[in-house]
Design a protein around this motif. Structure first.
Motif, PDB file in Angstrom:
ATOM      1  N   ASP A 146       0.847  -1.185   0.000  1.00 54.03           N
ATOM      2  CA  ASP A 146       0.000   0.000   0.000  1.00 54.03           C
ATOM      3  C   ASP A 146       0.887   1.240   0.000  1.00 54.03           C
ATOM      4  OD1 ASP A 146       0.732   0.680   2.675  1.00 54.03           O
ATOM      5  OD2 ASP A 146      -0.891  -0.533   3.495  1.00 54.03           O
ATOM      6  N   ARG A 147       0.276   2.414  -0.074  1.00 53.13           N
ATOM      7  CA  ARG A 147       1.040   3.653  -0.198  1.00 53.13           C
ATOM      8  C   ARG A 147       1.480   4.212   1.151  1.00 53.13           C
ATOM      9  NH1 ARG A 147       0.826   6.019  -5.297  1.00 53.13           N
ATOM     10  NH2 ARG A 147      -0.377   4.780  -6.790  1.00 53.13           N
ATOM     11  N   CYS A 148       1.284   3.430   2.208  1.00 48.61           N
ATOM     12  CA  CYS A 148       1.714   3.845   3.545  1.00 48.61           C
ATOM     13  C   CYS A 148       2.870   2.985   4.053  1.00 48.61           C
ATOM     14  CB  CYS A 148       0.538   3.789   4.517  1.00 48.61           C
ATOM     15  SG  CYS A 148      -0.815   4.890   4.086  1.00 48.61           S
ATOM     16  N   GLY A 149       3.481   2.210   3.150  1.00 49.43           N
ATOM     17  CA  GLY A 149       4.609   1.361   3.532  1.00 49.43           C
ATOM     18  C   GLY A 149       4.226  -0.057   3.907  1.00 49.43           C
ATOM     19  N   GLY A 150       2.943  -0.360   3.846  1.00 53.87           N
ATOM     20  CA  GLY A 150       2.504  -1.718   4.169  1.00 53.87           C
ATOM     21  C   GLY A 150       2.912  -2.714   3.097  1.00 53.87           C
ATOM     22  N   ARG A 151       3.264  -3.900   3.534  1.00 54.66           N
ATOM     23  CA  ARG A 151       3.709  -4.959   2.626  1.00 54.66           C
ATOM     24  C   ARG A 151       3.221  -6.303   3.132  1.00 54.66           C
ATOM     25  NH1 ARG A 151       7.201  -8.797   3.890  1.00 54.66           N
ATOM     26  NH2 ARG A 151       8.249  -9.976   2.236  1.00 54.66           N
ATOM     27  N   ILE A 152       2.911  -7.202   2.188  1.00 53.10           N
ATOM     28  CA  ILE A 152       2.599  -8.569   2.572  1.00 53.10           C
ATOM     29  C   ILE A 152       3.324  -9.519   1.625  1.00 53.10           C
ATOM     30  CG2 ILE A 152       0.493  -8.748   1.142  1.00 53.10           C
ATOM     31  CD1 ILE A 152      -0.725 -10.434   3.411  1.00 53.10           C
ATOM     32  N   GLY A 153       3.935 -10.559   2.194  1.00 49.19           N
ATOM     33  CA  GLY A 153       4.613 -11.577   1.399  1.00 49.19           C
ATOM     34  C   GLY A 153       3.816 -12.867   1.430  1.00 49.19           C
ATOM     35  N   PHE A 154       4.518 -13.987   1.256  1.00 53.02           N
ATOM     36  CA  PHE A 154       3.840 -15.279   1.249  1.00 53.02           C
ATOM     37  C   PHE A 154       3.620 -15.844   2.647  1.00 53.02           C
ATOM     38  CE2 PHE A 154       4.936 -15.444  -3.285  1.00 53.02           C
ATOM     39  CZ  PHE A 154       3.766 -15.984  -3.799  1.00 53.02           C
ATOM     40  N   GLY A 155       4.116 -15.173   3.671  1.00 52.21           N
ATOM     41  CA  GLY A 155       3.857 -15.606   5.038  1.00 52.21           C
ATOM     42  C   GLY A 155       4.922 -16.499   5.643  1.00 52.21           C
ATOM     43  N   GLY A 156       6.060 -16.651   4.956  1.00 53.91           N
ATOM     44  CA  GLY A 156       7.116 -17.498   5.498  1.00 53.91           C
ATOM     45  C   GLY A 156       7.852 -16.882   6.671  1.00 53.91           C
ATOM     46  N   GLY A 157       7.839 -15.560   6.751  1.00 55.44           N
ATOM     47  CA  GLY A 157       8.478 -14.877   7.869  1.00 55.44           C
ATOM     48  C   GLY A 157       9.973 -14.674   7.731  1.00 55.44           C
ATOM     49  N   TYR A 158      10.550 -15.030   6.588  1.00 56.88           N
ATOM     50  CA  TYR A 158      12.005 -14.923   6.421  1.00 56.88           C
ATOM     51  C   TYR A 158      12.474 -13.468   6.481  1.00 56.88           C
ATOM     52  CZ  TYR A 158      12.151 -19.850   5.117  1.00 56.88           C
ATOM     53  OH  TYR A 158      12.052 -21.219   5.134  1.00 56.88           O
ATOM     54  N   TYR A 159      11.747 -12.585   5.810  1.00 51.54           N
ATOM     55  CA  TYR A 159      12.167 -11.189   5.787  1.00 51.54           C
ATOM     56  C   TYR A 159      11.796 -10.464   7.076  1.00 51.54           C
ATOM     57  CZ  TYR A 159      13.845 -11.680   1.086  1.00 51.54           C
ATOM     58  OH  TYR A 159      14.578 -12.082   0.005  1.00 51.54           O
ATOM     59  N   ASP A 160      10.726 -10.882   7.738  1.00 50.49           N
ATOM     60  CA  ASP A 160      10.427 -10.322   9.062  1.00 50.49           C
ATOM     61  C   ASP A 160      11.562 -10.643  10.026  1.00 50.49           C
ATOM     62  OD1 ASP A 160       7.850  -9.188   8.525  1.00 50.49           O
ATOM     63  OD2 ASP A 160       7.002 -11.201   8.528  1.00 50.49           O
ATOM     64  N   GLY A 161      12.039 -11.895   9.970  1.00 52.94           N
ATOM     65  CA  GLY A 161      13.152 -12.290  10.830  1.00 52.94           C
ATOM     66  C   GLY A 161      14.423 -11.537  10.502  1.00 52.94           C
ATOM     67  N   PHE A 162      14.659 -11.327   9.211  1.00 48.53           N
ATOM     68  CA  PHE A 162      15.850 -10.580   8.787  1.00 48.53           C
ATOM     69  C   PHE A 162      15.787  -9.143   9.296  1.00 48.53           C
ATOM     70  CE2 PHE A 162      17.620  -7.813   5.365  1.00 48.53           C
ATOM     71  CZ  PHE A 162      18.955  -8.047   5.635  1.00 48.53           C
ATOM     72  N   MET A 163      14.609  -8.526   9.196  1.00 45.44           N
ATOM     73  CA  MET A 163      14.466  -7.154   9.674  1.00 45.44           C
ATOM     74  C   MET A 163      14.629  -7.065  11.194  1.00 45.44           C
ATOM     75  SD  MET A 163      14.227  -5.168   7.139  1.00 45.44           S
ATOM     76  CE  MET A 163      13.739  -5.104   5.408  1.00 45.44           C
ATOM     77  N   GLU A 164      14.205  -8.093  11.892  1.00 47.21           N
ATOM     78  CA  GLU A 164      14.422  -8.126  13.343  1.00 47.21           C
ATOM     79  C   GLU A 164      15.902  -8.177  13.657  1.00 47.21           C
ATOM     80  OE1 GLU A 164      12.265 -11.289  15.153  1.00 47.21           O
ATOM     81  OE2 GLU A 164      10.292 -10.454  14.643  1.00 47.21           O
ATOM     82  N   GLN A 165      16.661  -8.968  12.876  1.00 42.67           N
ATOM     83  CA  GLN A 165      18.111  -9.016  13.055  1.00 42.67           C
ATOM     84  C   GLN A 165      18.726  -7.634  12.838  1.00 42.67           C
ATOM     85  OE1 GLN A 165      19.090 -12.406  10.316  1.00 42.67           O
ATOM     86  NE2 GLN A 165      20.441 -12.977  12.002  1.00 42.67           N
ATOM     87  N   ILE A 166      18.294  -6.968  11.773  1.00 47.62           N
ATOM     88  CA  ILE A 166      18.796  -5.631  11.476  1.00 47.62           C
ATOM     89  C   ILE A 166      18.529  -4.698  12.652  1.00 47.62           C
ATOM     90  CG2 ILE A 166      18.381  -3.563  10.077  1.00 47.62           C
ATOM     91  CD1 ILE A 166      19.947  -5.373   8.440  1.00 47.62           C
ATOM     92  N   SER A 167      17.298  -4.726  13.165  1.00 50.64           N
ATOM     93  CA  SER A 167      16.906  -3.824  14.257  1.00 50.64           C
ATOM     94  C   SER A 167      17.687  -4.101  15.526  1.00 50.64           C
ATOM     95  CB  SER A 167      15.404  -3.956  14.535  1.00 50.64           C
ATOM     96  OG  SER A 167      14.650  -3.565  13.415  1.00 50.64           O
ATOM     97  N   SER A 168      17.976  -5.377  15.781  1.00 54.98           N
ATOM     98  CA  SER A 168      18.636  -5.750  17.038  1.00 54.98           C
ATOM     99  C   SER A 168      20.080  -5.294  17.107  1.00 54.98           C
ATOM    100  CB  SER A 168      18.571  -7.272  17.234  1.00 54.98           C
ATOM    101  OG  SER A 168      19.370  -7.948  16.273  1.00 54.98           O
ATOM    102  N   ILE A 169      20.708  -5.036  15.957  1.00 56.47           N
ATOM    103  CA  ILE A 169      22.122  -4.632  15.952  1.00 56.47           C
ATOM    104  C   ILE A 169      22.296  -3.202  15.441  1.00 56.47           C
ATOM    105  CG2 ILE A 169      22.973  -6.978  15.665  1.00 56.47           C
ATOM    106  CD1 ILE A 169      23.372  -6.393  12.694  1.00 56.47           C
ATOM    107  N   GLN A 170      21.168  -2.490  15.250  1.00 58.65           N
ATOM    108  CA  GLN A 170      21.233  -1.171  14.638  1.00 58.65           C
ATOM    109  C   GLN A 170      21.341  -0.056  15.665  1.00 58.65           C
ATOM    110  OE1 GLN A 170      21.082  -1.363  11.082  1.00 58.65           O
ATOM    111  NE2 GLN A 170      22.114   0.590  11.348  1.00 58.65           N
ATOM    112  N   SER A 171      22.009  -0.313  16.779  1.00 59.84           N
ATOM    113  CA  SER A 171      22.163   0.723  17.810  1.00 59.84           C
ATOM    114  C   SER A 171      23.104   1.826  17.358  1.00 59.84           C
ATOM    115  CB  SER A 171      22.679   0.100  19.110  1.00 59.84           C
ATOM    116  OG  SER A 171      23.905  -0.563  18.889  1.00 59.84           O
ATOM    117  N   THR A 172      24.005   1.490  16.422  1.00 56.89           N
ATOM    118  CA  THR A 172      24.909   2.497  15.855  1.00 56.89           C
ATOM    119  C   THR A 172      24.878   2.386  14.338  1.00 56.89           C
ATOM    120  OG1 THR A 172      26.792   0.971  15.898  1.00 56.89           O
ATOM    121  CG2 THR A 172      26.442   2.342  17.844  1.00 56.89           C
ATOM    122  N   GLY A 173      25.372   3.406  13.673  1.00 57.85           N
ATOM    123  CA  GLY A 173      25.438   3.366  12.224  1.00 57.85           C
ATOM    124  C   GLY A 173      24.162   3.870  11.580  1.00 57.85           C
TER     125      GLY A 173
END
Length: 213
Positions: A146-173
């Protein structure tokens, strides 16, 4: 037990996935290719090129490798390689339900992996998790947007997990830009039903222009 609201969102997502799978599959190969190339050129001219200038040259670009009727990413990947960017592509580790990132130097080094998706060959070095903070832009696949940044994939959760990894180490940079290469037909008029673990995008690359969220 999941509450009624969560069950309703899950049902809405299931129906949206069913409907958008059909819609995307009905886009002709010629239209998909044309839209993908035009959107990739716009992404290069309006986003990637200025980003290189602001960040001193070479970018670290994470981009999925397109499969079947997904918008074609190889044109964008090849452009980034020609510009001297470091391109990272994902490999699916199905038994752990996660992605690993690998540095790509040549599109010919890809080979069929899980579900037949083109993945990094054995000669492509894995990008360490601790270096995820160095990624400038992340280009993810999806079924609908959608035009508000919403996204839906196939539901496997692979990219949700990847984004969680990014967020967990993104304290700097720098915080990486989150984007998708998108067919016009994939953008819905309403809103994507979202859950707490879902991430939102910063921009959509389309053939008719960049949609900035």
């Amino acid at each position: 037990m999941r509450d009624t609201s969560a069950q309703n969102i899950s049902a809405q997502k299931k129906e949206l996935r069913r409907r958008m799978t059909v819609i995307r599959s009905n886009v002709s190969a010629a239209s998909r290719r044309e839209q993908s190339i035009v959107a990739s050129l716009l992404a290069e001219n309006e986003v990637l090129s200025p980003l290189r200038k602001s960040r001193g040259g070479r970018l670290n670009v994470f981009c999925y490798v397109s499969f079947r009727d997904e918008p074609e990413t190889l044109h964008l990947i090849q452009t980034c390689l020609k510009r001297g960017d470091r391109v990272l592509v994902p490999k699916v580790i199905s038994e752990e339900r996660k992605l690993t990132l690998h540095e790509m130097s040549n599109v010919n080094n890809l080979s069929p992996g899980v579900w037949g998706i083109a993945e990094p060959g054995e000669d492509m070095p894995q990008w360490p998790t601790l270096r995820y903070t160095e990624i400038d832009i992340i280009i993810v696949p999806g079924l609908a947007y959608d035009r508000c940044g919403g996204r839906i994939g196939f539901g496997g959760g692979y990219y949700d997990g990847f984004m969680e990894q990014i967020s967990s180490i993104q304290s700097t940079g720098l915080i990486p830009i989150k984007a998708s290469l998108t067919l016009e037909e994939q953008i819905i008029p309403g809103r994507i039903p979202m859950e707490e673990h879902d991430f939102r995008l910063d921009m959509l690359f389309t053939a008719s222009g960049i949609i900035y969220i």
